[in-house]
Design a protein around this motif. Sequence first.
Motif, PDB file in Angstrom:
ATOM      1  N   GLN A  19       0.825  -1.199   0.000  1.00 47.33           N
ATOM      2  CA  GLN A  19       0.000   0.000   0.000  1.00 47.33           C
ATOM      3  C   GLN A  19       0.864   1.255   0.000  1.00 47.33           C
ATOM      4  O   GLN A  19       2.036   1.231   0.371  1.00 47.33           O
ATOM      5  CB  GLN A  19      -0.916   0.012   1.218  1.00 47.33           C
ATOM      6  N   TRP A  22       0.298   6.826   2.518  1.00 45.01           N
ATOM      7  CA  TRP A  22      -0.835   7.558   3.070  1.00 45.01           C
ATOM      8  C   TRP A  22      -2.053   6.661   3.310  1.00 45.01           C
ATOM      9  O   TRP A  22      -3.054   7.099   3.882  1.00 45.01           O
ATOM     10  CB  TRP A  22      -1.247   8.692   2.132  1.00 45.01           C
ATOM     11  N   ASP A  23      -1.966   5.400   2.867  1.00 42.44           N
ATOM     12  CA  ASP A  23      -3.128   4.520   2.872  1.00 42.44           C
ATOM     13  C   ASP A  23      -3.256   3.785   4.208  1.00 42.44           C
ATOM     14  O   ASP A  23      -2.365   3.842   5.067  1.00 42.44           O
ATOM     15  CB  ASP A  23      -2.983   3.521   1.721  1.00 42.44           C
ATOM     16  N   ASN A  24      -4.364   3.069   4.365  1.00 41.79           N
ATOM     17  CA  ASN A  24      -4.592   2.299   5.586  1.00 41.79           C
ATOM     18  C   ASN A  24      -5.304   0.992   5.240  1.00 41.79           C
ATOM     19  O   ASN A  24      -6.503   0.834   5.470  1.00 41.79           O
ATOM     20  CB  ASN A  24      -5.430   3.107   6.589  1.00 41.79           C
ATOM     21  N   CYS A  25      -4.560   0.076   4.643  1.00 47.49           N
ATOM     22  CA  CYS A  25      -5.128  -1.221   4.274  1.00 47.49           C
ATOM     23  C   CYS A  25      -5.064  -2.191   5.461  1.00 47.49           C
ATOM     24  O   CYS A  25      -4.338  -1.980   6.415  1.00 47.49           O
ATOM     25  CB  CYS A  25      -4.364  -1.816   3.094  1.00 47.49           C
ATOM     26  N   GLN A  28      -9.484  -2.823   9.809  1.00 47.21           N
ATOM     27  CA  GLN A  28      -9.980  -1.555  10.335  1.00 47.21           C
ATOM     28  C   GLN A  28     -10.563  -1.788  11.730  1.00 47.21           C
ATOM     29  O   GLN A  28     -10.285  -1.030  12.650  1.00 47.21           O
ATOM     30  CB  GLN A  28     -11.053  -0.972   9.412  1.00 47.21           C
ATOM     31  N   PRO A  72     -10.830   2.166   2.781  1.00 46.86           N
ATOM     32  CA  PRO A  72     -10.656   2.072   4.234  1.00 46.86           C
ATOM     33  C   PRO A  72     -11.759   2.813   4.989  1.00 46.86           C
ATOM     34  O   PRO A  72     -12.284   3.823   4.505  1.00 46.86           O
ATOM     35  CB  PRO A  72      -9.298   2.734   4.479  1.00 46.86           C
ATOM     36  N   PHE A  75      -8.834   6.545   7.451  1.00 49.52           N
ATOM     37  CA  PHE A  75      -7.650   6.996   6.724  1.00 49.52           C
ATOM     38  C   PHE A  75      -6.624   7.607   7.674  1.00 49.52           C
ATOM     39  O   PHE A  75      -5.434   7.368   7.562  1.00 49.52           O
ATOM     40  CB  PHE A  75      -8.025   8.020   5.655  1.00 49.52           C
ATOM     41  N   SER A  76      -7.102   8.417   8.605  1.00 47.59           N
ATOM     42  CA  SER A  76      -6.224   9.044   9.590  1.00 47.59           C
ATOM     43  C   SER A  76      -6.716   8.654  10.979  1.00 47.59           C
ATOM     44  O   SER A  76      -7.928   8.528  11.199  1.00 47.59           O
ATOM     45  CB  SER A  76      -6.251  10.572   9.449  1.00 47.59           C
ATOM     46  N   PRO A  77      -5.791   8.463  11.921  1.00 45.48           N
ATOM     47  CA  PRO A  77      -6.216   8.079  13.271  1.00 45.48           C
ATOM     48  C   PRO A  77      -7.160   9.113  13.868  1.00 45.48           C
ATOM     49  O   PRO A  77      -6.809  10.293  13.942  1.00 45.48           O
ATOM     50  CB  PRO A  77      -4.907   8.006  14.056  1.00 45.48           C
TER      51      PRO A  77
END
Length: 267
Positions: A19, A22-25, A28, A72, A75-77
């Motif tokens: 990934q 910047w991604d969050n694969c 979740q 996702p 995306f950001s915490p």
Amino acid sequence: MKIADLITWFEEWANPSWQESWDNCGWQIEPGVLQEQARILVCLTPTLAVMQEAIAYRATGIPVNLIFAHHPLIFSPPKSLRSGDPIAEMARLAFTHNIGIYSAHTNFDQVQDGTADVLAQILELEQVFPIVTTQPGLGYGRVGNLQPSMSLGELMATIQTKLAPPNLIYSPTVDLEQKIDRVAVLGGSGASFISAVVKTGAQVYLTSDCKFHQFQESRDRGLILIDAGHFATERPACDRLTQKFQSLKIEWVQLSQQDEDFRSFYQ
């Protein structure tokens, strides 16, 4: 097949380590479902509507325990989880109903039978290769040849028929009879790849989320840009993913009917 085994199988095909930064694969939300038999609802975007769909299946006796999404959820915490916040509500419902949420995003974009590859197959492109190669056998977008060639008007009609977008936006042209031999495709937001597409010799680039000046750039560089929308260009890969899961003899898997385009066009 247990969820843990399914995820192992998937990640051998589309590794989350591929990934973008910047991604969050990946996971979740994992509420403790790894050892359960997989019952999967596949979707493009994990929304409250999709979660309610999964919960409704559970109420009918189908204990859905995994939402497998392309986009996702996070995306950001988040800095906080509060009542009324969509992500907080998704988390609450996921833990309450024991439904995991897993995302395969830019890792899935790159692989065979991923988002771009499926578009190339739908348009029956031949001699296909990535717009941008990321590593051997992987890459973003696809470029291929139409055999036989078709007019731009015929290609537009084919895209309309096979992808069923609510609207098609395309570069200004005076000749819909122009013969098209080579086409580039990239599902989702692909305008940043215009320069790379030009280098491939493609005459047409099918993607989505293109801005005004990106159409200008494409015109000035001799590339016909077609924007079929984010949903229409990525949803087919979710359908293909559902079929691949079904081939694994998973106990239950279904494509979501509550995926949303988030756009409407006033007629």
